[in-house]
Design a protein around this motif. Structure first.
Motif, mmCIF file in Angstrom:
data_model
loop_
_atom_site.group_PDB
_atom_site.id
_atom_site.type_symbol
_atom_site.label_atom_id
_atom_site.label_comp_id
_atom_site.label_asym_id
_atom_site.label_seq_id
_atom_site.Cartn_x
_atom_site.Cartn_y
_atom_site.Cartn_z
ATOM 1 N N MET A 29 -4.128 39.520 7.423
ATOM 2 C CA MET A 29 -4.273 40.651 8.340
ATOM 3 C C MET A 29 -5.542 41.102 8.286
ATOM 4 O O MET A 29 -6.212 41.268 7.248
ATOM 5 N N THR A 30 -6.001 41.910 9.402
ATOM 6 C CA THR A 30 -6.972 42.802 9.582
ATOM 7 C C THR A 30 -6.779 44.142 9.424
ATOM 8 O O THR A 30 -5.687 44.521 10.378
ATOM 9 N N ILE A 31 -6.797 44.914 8.514
ATOM 10 C CA ILE A 31 -6.604 46.351 8.442
ATOM 11 C C ILE A 31 -7.545 47.204 8.764
ATOM 12 O O ILE A 31 -8.635 47.223 7.790
ATOM 13 N N ILE A 32 -7.180 48.197 9.331
ATOM 14 C CA ILE A 32 -8.136 49.409 9.760
ATOM 15 C C ILE A 32 -7.727 50.413 9.236
ATOM 16 O O ILE A 32 -6.719 50.954 9.447
ATOM 17 N N PRO A 33 -8.442 51.033 7.907
ATOM 18 C CA PRO A 33 -7.887 52.177 7.561
ATOM 19 C C PRO A 33 -7.826 53.425 8.359
ATOM 20 O O PRO A 33 -8.813 53.675 9.113
ATOM 21 N N LEU A 34 -6.820 54.375 8.461
ATOM 22 C CA LEU A 34 -6.752 55.669 9.138
ATOM 23 C C LEU A 34 -7.665 56.738 8.548
ATOM 24 O O LEU A 34 -7.279 57.228 7.378
ATOM 25 N N THR A 35 -8.758 56.630 8.926
ATOM 26 C CA THR A 35 -9.676 57.608 8.408
ATOM 27 C C THR A 35 -10.039 58.826 9.077
ATOM 28 O O THR A 35 -10.574 58.311 10.200
ATOM 29 N N GLN A 36 -10.245 60.224 8.682
ATOM 30 C CA GLN A 36 -10.776 61.106 9.188
ATOM 31 C C GLN A 36 -12.017 61.066 9.909
ATOM 32 O O GLN A 36 -12.785 60.679 9.061
ATOM 33 N N GLY A 37 -12.398 61.152 11.030
ATOM 34 C CA GLY A 37 -13.801 61.343 11.620
ATOM 35 C C GLY A 37 -14.284 59.768 11.927
ATOM 36 O O GLY A 37 -15.335 59.574 12.464
ATOM 37 N N VAL A 38 -13.289 58.861 11.922
ATOM 38 C CA VAL A 38 -13.489 57.407 12.305
ATOM 39 C C VAL A 38 -12.720 57.065 13.569
ATOM 40 O O VAL A 38 -11.717 57.517 13.644
ATOM 41 N N ASP A 39 -13.439 56.595 14.445
ATOM 42 C CA ASP A 39 -12.964 56.089 15.738
ATOM 43 C C ASP A 39 -11.962 55.057 15.587
ATOM 44 O O ASP A 39 -12.187 53.893 16.186
ATOM 45 N N VAL A 40 -10.754 55.059 14.702
ATOM 46 C CA VAL A 40 -9.815 54.154 14.759
ATOM 47 C C VAL A 40 -9.075 53.527 16.039
ATOM 48 O O VAL A 40 -9.041 52.244 16.217
ATOM 49 N N MET A 41 -8.903 54.523 16.894
ATOM 50 C CA MET A 41 -8.245 53.694 18.295
ATOM 51 C C MET A 41 -9.534 53.152 18.800
ATOM 52 O O MET A 41 -8.906 51.973 19.508
ATOM 53 N N GLY A 42 -10.581 53.240 18.701
ATOM 54 C CA GLY A 42 -11.737 52.468 19.433
ATOM 55 C C GLY A 42 -11.693 51.231 18.658
ATOM 56 O O GLY A 42 -11.915 50.139 19.357
ATOM 57 N N GLN A 43 -11.512 51.049 17.397
ATOM 58 C CA GLN A 43 -11.717 49.756 16.641
ATOM 59 C C GLN A 43 -10.354 49.126 17.146
ATOM 60 O O GLN A 43 -10.420 47.875 17.237
ATOM 61 N N VAL A 44 -9.280 49.641 17.441
ATOM 62 C CA VAL A 44 -8.055 48.615 17.792
ATOM 63 C C VAL A 44 -8.246 48.409 19.068
ATOM 64 O O VAL A 44 -8.143 47.107 19.359
ATOM 65 N N GLU A 45 -8.899 48.999 19.854
ATOM 66 C CA GLU A 45 -9.053 48.801 21.221
ATOM 67 C C GLU A 45 -10.031 47.545 21.686
ATOM 68 O O GLU A 45 -9.692 46.879 22.354
ATOM 69 N N ALA A 46 -11.135 47.701 20.728
ATOM 70 C CA ALA A 46 -12.067 46.578 20.761
ATOM 71 C C ALA A 46 -11.223 45.237 20.398
ATOM 72 O O ALA A 46 -11.511 44.258 20.987
ATOM 73 N N ALA A 47 -10.561 45.104 19.333
ATOM 74 C CA ALA A 47 -9.898 44.069 18.986
ATOM 75 C C ALA A 47 -9.013 43.575 20.130
ATOM 76 O O ALA A 47 -8.614 42.394 20.266
ATOM 77 N N LEU A 48 -8.149 44.554 20.603
ATOM 78 C CA LEU A 48 -7.351 43.982 21.707
ATOM 79 C C LEU A 48 -8.110 43.492 22.975
ATOM 80 O O LEU A 48 -7.321 42.679 23.793
ATOM 81 N N ARG A 49 -9.281 43.733 23.171
ATOM 82 C CA ARG A 49 -9.836 43.263 24.415
ATOM 83 C C ARG A 49 -10.389 41.623 24.265
ATOM 84 O O ARG A 49 -10.860 41.267 25.002
ATOM 85 N N VAL A 50 -10.174 41.208 22.942
ATOM 86 C CA VAL A 50 -10.282 39.753 22.575
ATOM 87 C C VAL A 50 -9.156 38.856 23.324
ATOM 88 O O VAL A 50 -7.845 39.409 22.670
ATOM 89 N N PRO A 51 -9.188 37.982 24.009
ATOM 90 C CA PRO A 51 -8.107 37.199 24.292
ATOM 91 C C PRO A 51 -7.041 36.762 23.231
ATOM 92 O O PRO A 51 -7.461 36.265 22.198
ATOM 93 N N GLY A 52 -5.789 36.875 23.302
ATOM 94 C CA GLY A 52 -4.734 36.530 22.360
ATOM 95 C C GLY A 52 -4.481 37.358 21.026
ATOM 96 O O GLY A 52 -4.191 37.133 20.195
#
Length: 318
Positions: free
Chosen positions: A174-197
């Motif tokens: 798995m790729t794990i994105i730590p939930l960190t204050q001040g970090v755009d976690v949602m943006g990182q997940v969104e970028a990942a979801l824009r990759v097909p599949g």
């Protein structure tokens, strides 16, 4: 209460990490029945002792199962702790499993064929999960049988312990994105979801960001995460509620899980994004609510989630 001095806190943190790592090795070395029997005994001791976490679990269970009398609620809380400690015993032993072992532990139901078809055509998927059953087994199975997993993890203290969990989950594929204050976690997940599949299961039955929404969970107002619905709407990813329960429900050996993929939820496309997100999140929580009521002991919730329990912590509005 005064905080521990920095040197004392470092020593306490080091002891915590050492104890955790030693326990991890010891549990993997034990015969399987002995390991699970040990964790069940630990759960029973904690149940007898009570404490803040046990009482919070009991309170949450009382809300979703109001028909239970005090004795039945106490029995259910004990089973909830046993299920929770089975989760930890599973986690400690998970890295020792082969792919064949992992496949033998998982039974899928519901819309799994549709999920596979979506991934085969390049659709990205976001899953709305609750703290049900064993999501680490589900994640490891998904990483080998469906697609690479990208998810978010709440930070633990001390940091070295969190890094150990991070390495554990990354070792499962798995790729794990730590939930960190001040970090755009949602943006990182969104970028990942824009990759097909792409494939992003997200634990969402708690609001950790103070930006969640209020929905009905098992008939009670609760604050939950809105992220999965927002991400599905922004990226066009398919949104699936998923519930995970132990299968069969009882036993001391490492037991399998049932992963139920519920029908996909439309994240909406109206001009009122807020209303669309709230409606989609409520549909996801409705799917979770059924499993939480039917298999309450597998809901490992020891934090405040219901609005009546949040008091002044509850944000206003949605």
């Amino acid at each position: 209460m005064a905080r521990p001095a920095p040197s004392r806190k470092r020593a306490q943190d080091a002891a915590t990490v050492l104890a955790f790592k030693a326990g991890w090795r010891a549990v993997r070395a034990l015969p399987e029945p002995a390991a699970y029997a040990l964790f069940e005994k630990i759960a029973d001791v904690l149940h007898r002792r009570g404490g803040k976490d046990v009482e919070r679990m009991r309170s949450n269970y009382a809300r979703v199962r109001p028909e239970l009398d005090a004795a039945a609620l106490d029995d259910l809380t004990r089973e909830g702790l046993r299920s929770y400690f089975r989760y930890w015993c599973d986690a400690f032993r998970l890295q020792s499993l082969s792919h064949d072992d992992l496949r033998s532990l998982v039974r899928t139901t519901g819309a799994i064929d549709q999920v596979r078809a979506d991934l085969a055509t390049g659709e990205s998927i976001v899953l709305y999960l609750g703290h049900l059953g064993n999501w680490d087994i589900a994640g490891a199975w998904s990483a080998t049988e469906l697609a690479h997993v990208t998810t978010v993890a709440e930070r633990l203290e001390p940091d070295e312990l969190f890094r150990a969990f991070l390495e554990f989950r990354e070792g499962l594929g798995m790729t794990i994105i730590p939930l960190t204050q001040g970090v755009d976690v949602m943006g990182q997940v969104e970028a990942a979801l824009r990759v097909p599949g792409a494939f992003a299961p997200l634990l969402s039955d708690r609001d950790l960001t103070q930006r969640g929404v209020t929905v009905k969970l098992a008939g009670h107002d609760a604050r939950v995460a809105a992220g999965p619905a927002i991400l599905a709407r922004r990226t066009g990813a398919r949104l699936y509620p998923v519930t995970i329960t132990y299968d069969p429900p009882k036993g001391r050996a490492m037991r399998g899980i049932e992963i139920r993929f519920h029908d996909p939820v439309d994240a909406g496309s109206s001009p009122d994004m807020r209303a669309d997100v709230l409606a989609a999140t409520q549909q996801c929580v409705d799917a979770l609510s059924t499993a939480i009521v039917e298999r309450t002991e597998d809901w490992h919730m020891m934090q405040r989630v219901f609005v009546d329990d949040l008091g002044n912590r509850a944000p206003r509005g949605n």
